[in-house]
Design a protein around this motif. Structure first.
Motif, mmCIF file in Angstrom:
data_model
loop_
_atom_site.group_PDB
_atom_site.id
_atom_site.type_symbol
_atom_site.label_atom_id
_atom_site.label_comp_id
_atom_site.label_asym_id
_atom_site.label_seq_id
_atom_site.Cartn_x
_atom_site.Cartn_y
_atom_site.Cartn_z
ATOM 1 N N VAL B 195 0.867 -1.193 0.000
ATOM 2 C CA VAL B 195 0.000 0.000 0.000
ATOM 3 C C VAL B 195 0.897 1.234 0.000
ATOM 4 C CG1 VAL B 195 -1.772 1.290 1.255
ATOM 5 C CG2 VAL B 195 -1.806 -1.211 1.291
ATOM 6 N N LEU B 196 0.818 2.024 -1.067
ATOM 7 C CA LEU B 196 1.640 3.239 -1.186
ATOM 8 C C LEU B 196 0.733 4.464 -1.205
ATOM 9 C CD1 LEU B 196 4.378 4.766 -1.915
ATOM 10 C CD2 LEU B 196 3.734 4.431 -4.296
ATOM 11 N N GLY B 197 1.085 5.451 -0.403
ATOM 12 C CA GLY B 197 0.398 6.739 -0.455
ATOM 13 C C GLY B 197 1.407 7.811 -0.793
ATOM 14 N N MET B 198 1.032 8.715 -1.685
ATOM 15 C CA MET B 198 1.958 9.795 -2.061
ATOM 16 C C MET B 198 1.188 11.051 -2.438
ATOM 17 S SD MET B 198 3.174 8.116 -5.692
ATOM 18 C CE MET B 198 4.315 9.450 -6.123
ATOM 19 N N MET B 199 1.742 12.216 -2.111
ATOM 20 C CA MET B 199 1.077 13.464 -2.486
ATOM 21 C C MET B 199 1.316 13.825 -3.958
ATOM 22 S SD MET B 199 -0.788 14.147 0.000
ATOM 23 C CE MET B 199 -1.531 15.594 -0.723
ATOM 24 N N PRO B 200 2.493 13.630 -4.532
ATOM 25 C CA PRO B 200 2.690 13.971 -5.960
ATOM 26 C C PRO B 200 1.855 13.076 -6.873
ATOM 27 C CG PRO B 200 4.788 13.788 -4.812
ATOM 28 C CD PRO B 200 3.738 13.218 -3.898
ATOM 29 N N HIS B 201 1.626 13.562 -8.080
ATOM 30 C CA HIS B 201 0.716 12.899 -9.026
ATOM 31 C C HIS B 201 1.464 12.191 -10.146
ATOM 32 C CE1 HIS B 201 -3.233 14.574 -7.770
ATOM 33 N NE2 HIS B 201 -2.494 15.533 -7.258
ATOM 34 N N PRO B 202 1.692 10.889 -10.047
ATOM 35 C CA PRO B 202 2.357 10.197 -11.161
ATOM 36 C C PRO B 202 1.520 10.211 -12.438
ATOM 37 C CG PRO B 202 1.603 8.620 -9.487
ATOM 38 C CD PRO B 202 1.434 9.989 -8.909
ATOM 39 N N GLU B 203 0.192 10.179 -12.280
ATOM 40 C CA GLU B 203 -0.663 10.124 -13.483
ATOM 41 C C GLU B 203 -0.618 11.423 -14.275
ATOM 42 O OE1 GLU B 203 -1.689 10.930 -10.596
ATOM 43 O OE2 GLU B 203 -3.450 12.236 -10.693
ATOM 44 N N ARG B 204 -0.211 12.493 -13.627
ATOM 45 C CA ARG B 204 -0.104 13.772 -14.347
ATOM 46 C C ARG B 204 1.288 13.944 -14.956
ATOM 47 N NH1 ARG B 204 -3.025 18.464 -10.708
ATOM 48 N NH2 ARG B 204 -4.862 17.234 -10.120
ATOM 49 N N ALA B 205 2.105 12.924 -14.813
ATOM 50 C CA ALA B 205 3.441 12.969 -15.404
ATOM 51 C C ALA B 205 3.701 11.620 -16.058
ATOM 52 C CB ALA B 205 4.486 13.261 -14.326
ATOM 53 N N ALA B 206 2.687 11.119 -16.793
ATOM 54 C CA ALA B 206 2.775 9.742 -17.282
ATOM 55 C C ALA B 206 3.142 9.646 -18.763
ATOM 56 C CB ALA B 206 1.459 9.020 -17.023
ATOM 57 N N GLU B 207 3.223 10.765 -19.464
ATOM 58 C CA GLU B 207 3.606 10.713 -20.884
ATOM 59 C C GLU B 207 4.140 12.074 -21.293
ATOM 60 O OE1 GLU B 207 0.168 10.044 -23.394
ATOM 61 O OE2 GLU B 207 -1.173 10.837 -21.873
ATOM 62 N N ASP B 208 4.930 12.066 -22.363
ATOM 63 C CA ASP B 208 5.609 13.306 -22.748
ATOM 64 C C ASP B 208 4.642 14.431 -23.103
ATOM 65 O OD1 ASP B 208 8.125 12.353 -22.232
ATOM 66 O OD2 ASP B 208 8.291 11.397 -24.198
ATOM 67 N N ALA B 209 3.443 14.062 -23.577
ATOM 68 C CA ALA B 209 2.455 15.097 -23.907
ATOM 69 C C ALA B 209 2.114 15.935 -22.680
ATOM 70 C CB ALA B 209 1.184 14.458 -24.464
ATOM 71 N N LEU B 210 2.346 15.377 -21.498
ATOM 72 C CA LEU B 210 2.061 16.104 -20.255
ATOM 73 C C LEU B 210 3.300 16.843 -19.751
ATOM 74 C CD1 LEU B 210 -0.012 13.345 -18.403
ATOM 75 C CD2 LEU B 210 -0.898 15.375 -19.542
ATOM 76 N N GLY B 211 4.389 16.758 -20.502
ATOM 77 C CA GLY B 211 5.592 17.490 -20.124
ATOM 78 C C GLY B 211 6.614 16.655 -19.378
ATOM 79 N N CYS B 212 6.235 15.457 -18.988
ATOM 80 C CA CYS B 212 7.155 14.625 -18.207
ATOM 81 C C CYS B 212 6.592 13.213 -18.151
ATOM 82 C CB CYS B 212 7.260 15.187 -16.781
ATOM 83 S SG CYS B 212 8.347 14.245 -15.704
ATOM 84 N N HIS B 213 7.449 12.223 -18.207
ATOM 85 C CA HIS B 213 6.952 10.839 -18.151
ATOM 86 C C HIS B 213 7.463 10.083 -16.923
ATOM 87 C CE1 HIS B 213 10.729 10.384 -20.576
ATOM 88 N NE2 HIS B 213 10.920 9.498 -19.637
#
Lengths: 79, 229
Positions: B195-213
C-alpha cells in the motif's frame, strides 16, 4: 439534548492557521494577542434517553469521526 | 491483470488515472463507484486525487467510510496493490491503512507545481526501475505529512519512506520541502509494502504530452510486479 463539541489540535502539533491569524491581528493593531490556536466547533442535536447515553454517543462520534487522535483532542458538554 | 480506480464524490483525477493506466500503460481499468465493492479479480486499486466529500471535516475523513473502502481494506490485507495519490493518500491515512496524517501546508497556500522527488526505496512493488530522482507535479492544500516522534522513527527504521522532496540533484533540503512535511516525506508504504500513499501525481506525469513521463515508471513498476506474480 444538545452536544457542543470542541476539537483542538494537540499542543505539539503546529498550527499555521492560528499563527497566521495571530500575525494578522497583531498587524491590525490588536495589542496583547500573544497566541492563537484554531479549532473546530460542532453543535449536535441528539435524541437520547438520558445523559449517559448522550455521552456515549458523543464519545463514539468524536473517537471515530470528528477528531483524528493522531493530531487532535476533543472535549464536549451536553445541554 | 486488471486495475480499478475508485470514484468518490469529489474525485477529480479519476479519469486521469484511468487514462494513464489504460491508454498509456495498456492495463484494463475499471471505474468503481464509491458505493460499490471493488471486484475480487482486481490486482491494482488506485485511490485518485480530488476533494472527496468536499474535504469536509478533514481531507479523506469521510471518504474513509465509503462502502468501497471496506473492499479496499480487504484487498490490501490480501496483498493486492493499493496506490493512493494526493486525496487518495489522505484517505489511506484516515482509514489507518497507512500511518500518520496530512496537515495543512505550512505556507497555508494551495500548491500547484512540479517538485523533485528522491526515490528512497527502489525495491517496493511500486518503485522497481524508478530513477533515483524524478519530477512530478503536486497540487494540494493539505500535504504536510505529520506523525509523532515514535511513529517517524518506526517509518525510518522499517524503511517505509519511499519518496522525499528534494532538489534537482536529489539533495533532501529544507528549501526543497514545499509543504512542511516531516523529514520531507512525500510518499510512504505500509510495512507489507503493498500500500503506497503519495502526495505527488504520477498520473499527471505519465507521458511526454504532459511534459514529463517520470510518473510512468511508477505505474509500470506496479504492473510489471503484478504480471511477474
Amino acid at each position: 439534548m444538545k452536544g457542543k463539541v470542541i476539537v483542538r489540535l494537540k499542543s505539539e502539533v503546529s498550527d499555521p492557521q492560528g499563527m497566521t491569524i495571530q500575525q494578522t491581528v497583531s498587524k491590525l493593531g490588536f495589542e496583547g494577542v500573544r497566541k492563537v490556536r484554531a479549532g473546530k466547533f460542532f453543535e449536535i442535536e441528539l435524541d437520547a434517553a438520558d445523559r449517559a447515553t448522550a455521552e456515549k454517543t458523543l464519545h463514539g462520534l468524536c473517537d471515530r469521526i470528528l477528531a483524528n487522535p493522531i493530531i487532535e483532542d476533543y472535549t464536549f458538554e451536553i445541554e | 491483470m486488471k486495475a480499478a480506480v475508485i470514484v468518490f464524490p469529489g474525485s477529480n483525477c479519476d479519469e486521469d488515472c484511468r487514462w494513464a493506466l489504460q491508454h498509456v500503460c495498456g492495463v484494463p481499468t475499471e471505474m468503481v463507484w464509491f458505493r460499490h465493492r471493488v471486484p475480487d479479480d482486481v490486482d491494482l486499486i488506485v485511490l485518485p486525487g480530488g476533494f472527496s466529500y468536499g474535504d469536509y471535516l478533514r481531507a479523506g475523513a469521510l471518504a474513509r467510510f465509503a462502502p468501497a473502502m471496506e473492499s479496499v481494506r480487504e484487498a490490501a490485507e490480501k496483498g493486492r496493490l493499493v496506490l493512493g495519490i494526493c486525496n487518495g493518500f489522505q484517505i489511506l491515512v484516515e482509514a489507518h491503512l497507512l500511518p500518520g496524517v496530512l496537515l495543512r501546508n505550512t505556507c497555508l497556500q494551495f500548491l500547484c507545481k512540479d517538485v523533485f522527488l528522491k526515490t528512497v526505496r527502489r525495491d517496493t512493488p511500486f518503485t522497481l526501475g524508478v530513477p533515483e530522482v524524478v519530477r512530478m507535479p503536486i497540487a494540494h492544500g493539505m500535504g504536510n505529512y505529520y506523525i509523532d516522534t515514535d511513529g517517524l522513527k518506526a517509518l525510518q527504521d522499517n524503511g517505509q519512506i519511499v519518496f522525499q522532496y528534494c532538489d534537482h540533484a536529489g539533495r533532501v533540503t529544507a528549501e526543497s520541502n514545499p509543504n512542511g512535511s516531516l523529514d520531507n516525506i512525500a510518499g510512504i508504504v505500509n510495512r507489507a509494502g503493498n500500500v503506497l500513499g503519495m502526495m505527488p501525481h504520477p498520473e499527471r506525469a505519465a507521458e511526454d504530452a504532459l511534459g514529463c513521463h517520470d510518473g510512468r515508471y511508477l505505474l509500470e513498476s506496479a504492473i510489471r510486479y503484478l504480471i511477474k506474480g
